[in-house]
Design an enzyme around this catalytic site. Sequence first.
Site, PDB file in Angstrom:
ATOM      1  CG  HIS A 130     -12.190   0.689   9.663  1.00  0.00           C
ATOM      2  ND1 HIS A 130     -13.364   0.252   9.117  1.00  0.00           N
ATOM      3  CD2 HIS A 130     -11.359   0.859   8.624  1.00  0.00           C
ATOM      4  CE1 HIS A 130     -13.249   0.167   7.801  1.00  0.00           C
ATOM      5  NE2 HIS A 130     -12.045   0.531   7.485  1.00  0.00           N
ATOM      6  CE1 TYR A 172      -6.031  -3.890   0.972  1.00  0.00           C
ATOM      7  CE2 TYR A 172      -6.074  -2.768   3.089  1.00  0.00           C
ATOM      8  CZ  TYR A 172      -6.601  -2.970   1.826  1.00  0.00           C
ATOM      9  OH  TYR A 172      -7.688  -2.235   1.420  1.00  0.00           O
ATOM     10  N   PRO A 188      -9.536  -4.301  -6.767  1.00  0.00           N
ATOM     11  CG  PRO A 188      -9.977  -6.441  -5.978  1.00  0.00           C
ATOM     12  CD  PRO A 188      -9.583  -5.697  -7.210  1.00  0.00           C
ATOM     13  CE  LYS A 227      -9.234   4.524  -1.807  1.00  0.00           C
ATOM     14  NZ  LYS A 227      -9.978   4.793  -0.586  1.00  0.00           N
ATOM     15  CE1 TYR A 253      -7.349   1.898   1.636  1.00  0.00           C
ATOM     16  CE2 TYR A 253      -7.243   2.581   3.928  1.00  0.00           C
ATOM     17  CZ  TYR A 253      -7.657   1.681   2.964  1.00  0.00           C
ATOM     18  OH  TYR A 253      -8.364   0.579   3.329  1.00  0.00           O
TER      19      TYR A 253
HETATM   20  C1  PHB Z   1     -13.871  -5.748   1.384  1.00  0.00           C
HETATM   21  O1  PHB Z   1     -14.221  -5.580   2.558  1.00  0.00           O
HETATM   22  O2  PHB Z   1     -14.558  -6.418   0.582  1.00  0.00           O
HETATM   23  C2  PHB Z   1     -12.609  -5.127   0.926  1.00  0.00           C
HETATM   24  C3  PHB Z   1     -11.835  -4.418   1.828  1.00  0.00           C
HETATM   25  C4  PHB Z   1     -10.672  -3.820   1.418  1.00  0.00           C
HETATM   26  C5  PHB Z   1     -10.267  -3.957   0.107  1.00  0.00           C
HETATM   27  C6  PHB Z   1     -11.025  -4.654  -0.801  1.00  0.00           C
HETATM   28  C7  PHB Z   1     -12.211  -5.243  -0.398  1.00  0.00           C
HETATM   29  O3  PHB Z   1      -9.121  -3.376  -0.284  1.00  0.00           O
END
Ligand code: PHB
Length: 393
Positions: free
Chosen positions: A72, A200, A292, A296, A384
Amino acid sequence: MRTQVAIIGGGPAGMLLSEMLHRAGVHSVVLEQRSRAYVLSRIRAGVLEQGTVDVLRANGLGERMDREGHAHDGMKIVWGSSDSFFIDVYKHLGKRFVAYGQTNIQEDLFAAADQREATVLTEAEDVQPMDVTSERPYVTFKYRDEAIRLDCDFIAGCDGFHGVSRKTIPQGVLREFEKVYPFGWLGVLSETPPLPDIVYANHPRGFALASMRNERLSRYYLQVPLDTKIEDWSDDRFWSELQVRFPRELADAVITGASIEKSIAPLRSFVAEPMSHGRLFLAGDAAHIVPPTGAKGLNLAVSDVFYLSRAMAAFYERGSTSLLDGYSAMALRRVWSSVRTSWYLTNLLHRFPAASEFDQRAQEYELTYLKSSHHAQAALAEQYAGLPFEEAV
Ligand code: PHB
Ligand code: APR
């Protein structure tokens, strides 16, 4: 026993280091305190930066990732009833991400280790790095009730946040930087098709995240108070809270189903400096933790291991210690970049219990600014995406 590099910890950092050293002709032994089944049962994040994908491919670990992973271009941020923007890493930097679970990477690493008949001692007890500032360090441990001494040239501390390696660096030498956040994440893994994008969401009831592992496996998270009990969260309660926190259109698109894993994790930022002491070198969660947000953690473990394996290979090929001497400073530049980005995204996207109305307004206007500014989006995309790896100098 004797080896060139004793690796403490068989998580992604330790196992990848062992693989990369092997490819450079350097022998290592991995000492892991848990069983293989336990290590393989841990569910962690799964968003790989382009740099991580490149390292895995270059080391023969790309086959299943390329088959099963989901590429992606970036991630979507949503708030309010319909405000959103997309951090388009591909547009700004020409780099992509791959969604591929850490659990799968761990399986691939064990499979590669089995194939080359690597020495990976699981359920090793009382592992202790010794004489790390001497020319002849060693590690003591117990294995199947036998006390063993492993002599080596270097010790790699890849034993995670709670490991022993970092603790052997004396107080006056080690500096620790820490921030603990006043909430946790409740995560659910479900065998349902994911939303097309990683999303998000910043909502008055707290942060929410939609992510994926593959076309049939989704990962979702909710911001929850630290004293949350998992028993209080039925699947139904989880899905309805998730849908409340997403704008209508996205909420309607979420396909719900029975969870196959549910867990709560606290959020913390942590960095230990320096990342080396004598002949002990820390890599991955042993040296740093990120919240999380931004996913990263694994990517940092991979960049540490990239730098460390290159430095050790240079030592064995040419007797050169300059990359080993510079390892901590080089690794920390990338670590702090991602630590800062994760902290920034955590602040941008969560609801802090103690936030004032002023704080709240400032957060809202930061989102509004990001939505309106091409330059701000480009800067966030660059962070990012993760900094490029530094050349060896
Ligand atoms: C995940 O897919 O577990 C995941 C994705 C994005 C994040 C944190 C965890 O920022
Ligand atoms: N002796 C031997 N092994 C140990 C010891 C010890 N005293 N202490 C811990 N370990 C092992 C743990 O059991 C674990 O398997 O070290 C391993 C460390 O693995 P991880 O915690 O997965 O850390 P790392 O390999 O650095 O990977 C970083 O994991 O936490 C995530 O977000 C993080 O994705 C990132 C990745």
